[in-house]
Design a protein around this motif. Structure first.
Motif, short mmCIF file in Angstrom:
data_model
loop_
_atom_site.label_atom_id
_atom_site.label_comp_id
_atom_site.label_asym_id
_atom_site.label_seq_id
_atom_site.Cartn_x
_atom_site.Cartn_y
_atom_site.Cartn_z
N ASN A 1 -8.06 2.84 4.76
CA ASN A 1 -7.44 4.16 4.70
C ASN A 1 -7.09 4.61 6.11
O ASN A 1 -7.61 4.09 7.10
CB ASN A 1 -8.40 5.17 4.06
N ALA B 1 0.85 -1.20 0.00
CA ALA B 1 0.00 0.00 0.00
C ALA B 1 0.88 1.23 0.00
O ALA B 1 1.73 1.39 0.87
CB ALA B 1 -0.92 0.01 1.22
N SER C 1 -7.92 7.25 7.67
CA SER C 1 -9.12 7.71 8.38
C SER C 1 -10.33 6.93 7.92
O SER C 1 -10.51 6.69 6.75
CB SER C 1 -9.34 9.20 8.13
N GLU D 1 -12.25 4.83 6.48
CA GLU D 1 -12.81 4.04 5.39
C GLU D 1 -11.96 2.80 5.12
O GLU D 1 -10.74 2.86 5.15
CB GLU D 1 -12.88 4.85 4.10
N TYR E 1 -1.42 6.81 -2.83
CA TYR E 1 -2.82 6.38 -2.91
C TYR E 1 -3.00 5.18 -3.83
O TYR E 1 -3.89 5.16 -4.67
CB TYR E 1 -3.74 7.50 -3.39
N SER F 1 0.94 4.77 0.84
CA SER F 1 0.16 5.74 1.59
C SER F 1 0.16 7.11 0.92
O SER F 1 -0.87 7.74 0.80
CB SER F 1 0.71 5.85 3.01
N SER G 1 -6.39 5.91 -6.33
CA SER G 1 -7.33 6.83 -5.68
C SER G 1 -8.72 6.72 -6.32
O SER G 1 -9.73 6.96 -5.65
CB SER G 1 -6.81 8.27 -5.76
N LEU H 1 -8.95 4.98 -2.53
CA LEU H 1 -7.80 5.00 -1.62
C LEU H 1 -7.37 6.43 -1.31
O LEU H 1 -7.15 7.23 -2.21
CB LEU H 1 -6.63 4.22 -2.22
N ARG H 2 -7.24 6.71 -0.02
CA ARG H 2 -6.73 7.98 0.50
C ARG H 2 -5.86 7.64 1.70
O ARG H 2 -6.37 7.28 2.74
CB ARG H 2 -7.85 8.91 0.96
N PHE H 3 -4.57 7.67 1.55
CA PHE H 3 -3.62 7.28 2.60
C PHE H 3 -3.91 5.87 3.11
O PHE H 3 -4.17 5.67 4.30
CB PHE H 3 -3.63 8.28 3.77
N PRO H 4 -3.86 4.85 2.22
CA PRO H 4 -4.09 3.48 2.70
C PRO H 4 -3.06 3.12 3.76
O PRO H 4 -1.88 3.36 3.59
CB PRO H 4 -3.93 2.63 1.44
N SER H 5 -3.55 2.56 4.88
CA SER H 5 -2.65 2.35 6.01
C SER H 5 -2.56 0.90 6.48
O SER H 5 -1.68 0.57 7.25
CB SER H 5 -3.06 3.23 7.18
#
Length: 186
Positions: A175, A129, A177, A179, A134, A131, A152, A156-160
């Motif tokens: 993500n 991932a 945050s 999601e 994206y 981050s 994205s 995907l937004r900052f996949p963690s």
């Protein structure tokens, strides 16, 4: 955390110099392994735990006799992710945010792939991932080929965090945050 067989897990903490082995059936501490560094990000392979030892690089401890072996001497400024497949070890490169593939003696076989988080599929593909980019990339078991799976445009937004479920061929990507998404892997 790393699974050791069906009834125990190994747990690390970046603020500790020990690795705890927990019996998951009895829900109790089975053993504490004293290591020579702060540690984190761990994987189990053939009777050994491989972990990030911060400035000492990647280390491996035998569960039989508790001997510690240095795999790499790379000084990491932050925790790196680590996973294995066959005779290869994949790890992130700390502040460089890329993946390297090496053997168990630390000899680099390939590197690249801008990333943050890693997970491994049963058949040996490594999912990465990105981050900051994206995206999610899959790397072949030999570390020589890769392709982008998700971007994205897939949410995907900052996949963690990544988790691959071998029984369903599904990839869970969360993500940073609130999601998370479940994708079919073909």
């Amino acid at each position: 955390m790393a699974s050791i067989g069906d009834d125990s897990i190994a747990v690390t903490s970046s603020g500790s110099t020990q690795i705890n082995i927990i019996d998951t059936k009895k829900q109790e501490l089975r053993k504490s392994l004293k290591v020579n560094s702060y540690n984190g990000r761990i994987v189990y392979k053939d009777g050994h735990l491989i972990y990030c030892a911060w400035e000492k690089g990647l280390q491996m401890i035998s569960l039989n006799d508790e001997t510690i072996t240095n795999i790499t001497n790379t000084k990491f400024q932050e925790m790196v992710y680590v996973t294995t497949f066959a005779d290869k070890l994949f790890h992130s490169n700390g502040i460089f945010h890329s993946v390297s593939c090496c053997d168990y003696h630390g000899n680099i076989l390939c590197s690249g792939f801008s990333i943050w988080y890693l997970c491994r599929q049963y058949y040996g593909n490594v999912y990465v991932a990105g981050s900051g980019t994206y995206n999610v990339v899959v790397i072949s078991p030999d570390g020589q080929r890769y392709r982008q799976l998700l971007t994205s445009e897939d949410g995907l937004r900052f996949p963690s965090t990544l988790h691959y479920a071998t029984s369903t061929n599904k990839l869970l990507v969360a993500n940073l945050s609130d999601e998370a998404f479940l994708y079919d892997v073909k």
